[in-house]
Design an enzyme around this catalytic site. Structure first.
Site, mmCIF file in Angstrom:
data_model
loop_
_atom_site.group_PDB
_atom_site.id
_atom_site.type_symbol
_atom_site.label_atom_id
_atom_site.label_comp_id
_atom_site.label_asym_id
_atom_site.label_seq_id
_atom_site.Cartn_x
_atom_site.Cartn_y
_atom_site.Cartn_z
ATOM 1 N N ASP A 204 49.243 83.773 7.815
ATOM 2 C CA ASP A 204 48.671 84.536 8.973
ATOM 3 C C ASP A 204 49.771 85.142 9.534
ATOM 4 O OD1 ASP A 204 46.823 85.512 10.970
ATOM 5 O OD2 ASP A 204 45.355 84.176 10.054
ATOM 6 N N HIS A 274 46.551 90.257 8.935
ATOM 7 C CA HIS A 274 46.900 89.039 9.212
ATOM 8 C C HIS A 274 48.247 88.633 8.420
ATOM 9 C CE1 HIS A 274 43.592 87.580 11.831
ATOM 10 N NE2 HIS A 274 42.711 88.011 10.830
ATOM 11 N N GLU A 337 39.208 91.387 9.552
ATOM 12 C CA GLU A 337 39.878 91.915 10.868
ATOM 13 C C GLU A 337 41.154 92.691 10.665
ATOM 14 O OE1 GLU A 337 38.857 88.466 14.015
ATOM 15 O OE2 GLU A 337 40.613 87.844 12.888
ATOM 16 N N TYR A 429 32.132 77.334 13.888
ATOM 17 C CA TYR A 429 33.628 77.569 14.224
ATOM 18 C C TYR A 429 33.836 76.470 14.886
ATOM 19 C CZ TYR A 429 34.610 82.056 11.906
ATOM 20 O OH TYR A 429 34.859 83.016 11.081
HETATM 21 C C1 ACM Z 1 37.518 85.026 10.963
HETATM 22 O O1 ACM Z 1 37.199 84.477 11.738
HETATM 23 N N1 ACM Z 1 38.372 86.074 11.193
HETATM 24 C C2 ACM Z 1 37.298 84.978 9.500
#
Ligand code: ACM
Length: 774
Positions: A204, A274, A337, A429
């Site tokens: 990342d 990322h 993202e 999450y």
């Molecule tokens: C993510 O939460 N960006 C997969």
């Protein structure tokens, strides 16, 4: 004269009854299994007693794998229950039998079956995997409570198979990494929940954590970053970088260790975004020609791989080493993202878009992902990506979509004929808090409780049965921006792992919250025996205060309503014999009572550790940041102070897009002063599409201030508390101001002036009102 002997007599009878019940107990504990097996067939009566010295026989035609499964099962029983069994490779009568036989008579689809009766417990399976899962269930049959040693298991049969093939857990080792020993522990614990995929987020913006021999700078440069806030406590100081990666030998060891527990490690190498740590190592992979630092900002960074042959060549070389390390059929390539500002600004990228005849930058990302997918395909592997990979327009049918924008990504994927995995934000999450209490560790503030996770429905509405067959399974994700230590990881993961494991494994008909929560005390006892530092948020006593004449009324409750809350008011630790809470307590307002409460099962097992509140008139006039609302919900977080370096640090709820809080219905009669405890935090956020909308307010004094307004944030200002003194301290500071005479209940709006993007966020820890002037 008569009373005392009668009372003694009654006590004696009670003791005799209790004693004889204990000595000759005929109650056999109910099976308490998580995840709930597909078929439970308890017998009307009978039980098998398993005790020290009992034999465990392996009937497996000399299969060493079966023997290993039995041996590890026996070791686990010794370590967690102090129950010492003996393994025999074959022959003789066993109290427990592990029976591996591809022809044994169980339904073809069953993973395993367990038959308990006539003095024996028999685990049968067609495959080693089934035998292993049977052993996990058997381990739970032998640990129905927090007891030790011998145990009685009720007769009957268990016949079991999983609902979904993909039962996943994602571990982010890029933002904060975990030791190899700790990842092994996590793998063990996953296996005890019958999870079978560890999705390992290895690269990342804030760190590249996988050794790639062809590109050594990925780890000499890309695995090191300057500390972010409280990281200084981990590295030894603000000037010591945060560095770490996994060697290829360590990776092979983890892959082997996981495979032994029937867990596949699926690596994730993020493409095209990322990618800042990789571009810090090899700037030619980016589009600007510049070398960024490895990121010290949470959020979404703009550094993307260039969509060209050079990047693709690099990524293919990296994937060659990744595929050599990870036998997994699936390789995750991210895709989420990828904020395209740098691509859009680059003449080369715009020219490439034109040359390829693509309509937009999303399609260009699609082109890149498609190329990588073809490369993986040519090597017999299958690409997985986050649901943004659907927006590129050219995704190969074989690609698997991981849905994180709720379940909509999975629905779109299934409609388009792709397989999909459900890992929706926010419910799965695990960087979200488990309750709204102030004692939760740092995390994102929307509450995703044990029950929320359990009630997640993995059958998205609107899919045809053919489309529904594309849902491979369920996964929860642990992002580690706010999880710097393994203790924090454990708190975030457990006990919620029990909930999503049941959603992923058990048949839909078995999903039953009240049954699940009844099975949790046994599971918590297992967690304790395994040394798992789980969250007790679901059972923790919570205090609700209200004024009642000269008293303060205190209601105690917990999130699940399970268990008995017991309390003390003399400062002592609550025990199963302390007063049971049955109705709101009336405590005097004119003196301070130390109220301590904990939650227990009927059997006296501790479900939640004691919580303490000091109750007096002042407690009604005090709020911490979790008890305040944020004025907006741009980027609400619960973040940790970077100081003190050692010991526990304060946690603040703050909207980093707008440092503004509301105390709704503040009781202002007779209030003459306000006291604030405030902290300073470093600004470590770069979230491009909200960065420009961060609220910056003009400062009236050089260090800025906290302003307090009445009723609304545009209402009359009733106090101004300058921050110049606080700005000089890394620790918290207390500020005081007088208030004009006020009456009734009003909302107070408190905001910090200044622009946090310049480096420092000002945060409120507590607000206290008082009747005396300072
Ligand atoms: C993510 O939460 N960006 C997969």
């Amino acid at each position: 004269m008569f009373r005392t002997p009668l009372a003694i007599w009654l006590v004696l009878v009670a003791a005799l009854v209790a004693g004889s019940a204990m000595a000759t107990t005929t109650t056999v504990p109910a099976w308490s299994l998580i995840p709930q097996p597909a078929v439970l067939q308890p017998a009307a009566s009978g039980a098998v007693r398993v005790a020290d010295g009992d034999r465990v026989v392996v009937e497996a035609n000399g299969n060493q794998g079966a023997y290993g499964i039995a041996r590890r099962f026996v070791a686990r029983m010794a370590a967690t229950r102090g129950l010492h069994l003996r393994v025999h490779a074959t022959g003789g009568h066993g109290r427990i039998v592990f029976h591996l036989d591809p022809t044994v008579d169980i339904q073809p689809k069953a993973s395993y079956r367990i038959d308990i009766g006539q003095g024996q417990i028999r685990v049968s399976a067609h495959t080693l995997r089934g035998l292993f899962y049977g052993g996990v269930t058997l381990g739970q049959l032998l640990t129905p409570d927090a007891g030790h040693g011998a145990v009685r298991v009720a007769d009957g049969s268990v016949i079991d198979h999983p609902r979904f093939a993909w039962r996943g857990f994602m571990l982010d080792s890029a933002r904060h990494f975990q030791s190899v020993a700790d990842i092994k522990k996590m793998i063990d614990w996953m296996a005890l929940h019958k999870l079978d995929v560890l999705h390992w987020h290895l690269t990342d913006d804030q760190g590249w954590r996988l050794q790639i021999k062809r590109y050594p700078k990925l780890t000499t440069i890309g695995a090191c970053r300057k500390v972010i806030g409280p990281d200084a406590a981990l590295t030894g100081g603000p000037d010591k970088p945060y560095c770490g990666f996994y060697t290829q030998d360590q990776v092979r060891e983890l892959v082997r260790y996981a495979a032994q527990r029937f867990i596949t490690i699926v690596p994730e190498i993020e493409i095209p975004g990322h990618a800042q740590a990789a571009i810090a190592a090899y700037p030619e992979l980016g589009v600007t020609g510049r070398r960024p630092e490895v990121s010290t900002d949470w959020g979404i960074n703009a550094w993307l791989y260039a969509p060209d042959q050079r990047s693709l060549h690099f990524l293919e070389n990296v994937l060659d080493e990744v595929m050599a390390l990870f036998p997994s059929r699936y390789i995750h390539v991210g895709g989420d993202e990828a904020y395209k500002a740098q691509w859009k600004a680059s003449p080369e990228v715009r020219a490439r878009l034109k040359q390829l005849g693509l309509k937009d930058m999303d399609a260009l990302q699609g082109w890149m992902i498609d190329r990588i997918g073809a490369y993986l395909d040519a090597h017999g592997r299958t690409l997985i990506g986050w649901d943004e990979i659907l927006s590129g327009g050219s995704l190969p049918k074989s690609a698997v979509v991981m849905s994180w924008h709720g379940v909509s990504g999975a629905v779109k994927a299934a409609e388009a004929g792709h397989d999909a995995i459900l890992s929706p934000s926010p419910v799965l999450y695990l960087d979200h808090v488990q309750s709204s209490a102030h004692d939760e560790p740092p995390a994102r503030p929307s509450v995703e409780s044990l029950k929320d996770v359990y009630m997640f429905n993995p059958s998205p509405a609107g899919l045809t049965s053919i489309q529904a067959n594309h849902i491979l399974g369920v996964q929860a994700n642990l992002w580690t921006e706010y999880m710097p230590t393994f203790a924090r990881d454990q708190f975030a993961v457990f006990p919620r792992m029990a909930a999503w494991a049941e959603v992923a494994w058990s048949p839909a008909a078995a999903i039953d919250w009240s049954s699940f929560i009844r099975r949790m005390p046994a599971q918590l006892a297992r967690y304790q025996a395994l040394g798992i530092r789980y969250a007790d948020s679901a059972w923790a006593p919570r205090f609700t205060l209200a004024r009642q004449g000269d008293d303060i009324q205190v209601a105690l409750s917990n999130q699940t309503g399970q268990g008995e809350i017991r309390y003390t008011t003399d400062g002592s630790t609550p025990t199963p014999h302390s007063s049971a809470y049955t109705q709101a307590l009336e405590l005097p307002a004119n003196k301070t009572t130390m109220l301590r409460a904990a939650t227990f099962t009927d059997a006296g097992q501790l479900l939640a550790a004691p919580r303490t509140r000091h109750i007096d008139a002042a407690s009604l006039l005090t709020r911490n940041s979790d008890q305040l609302a944020t004025c907006t919900q741009q980027i609400p977080l619960r973040i940790e102070d970077d100081r003190p370096l050692h010991g526990s640090r304060p946690v603040y709820k703050v909207d980093i897009g707008n440092t503004c809080w509301l105390w709704k219905n503040a009781p202002l009669d007779g209030v003459r002063a306000i006291t604030l405890r405030v902290g300073n935090l470093p600004w470590n956020y770069k979230i491009p599409y909200v960065f420009d909308s961060v609220v910056a307010r003009p400062q009236a004094t050089p260090g800025g201030e906290i302003d307090v307004h009445l009723d609304t944030c545009d209402g009359p200002r009733i106090a101004r508390l300058p921050l110049a003194g606080a700005a000089k301290s890394m620790l918290q500071t207390t500020l005081e101001a007088t208030l004009p005479e006020l009456h009734g209940m009003h909302t107070l709006c408190l905001f910090a002036t200044g622009d946090p993007r310049k480096g420092t966020i000002r945060v409120i820890d507590t607000v206290r009102l008082s009747h005396a002037k300072p």
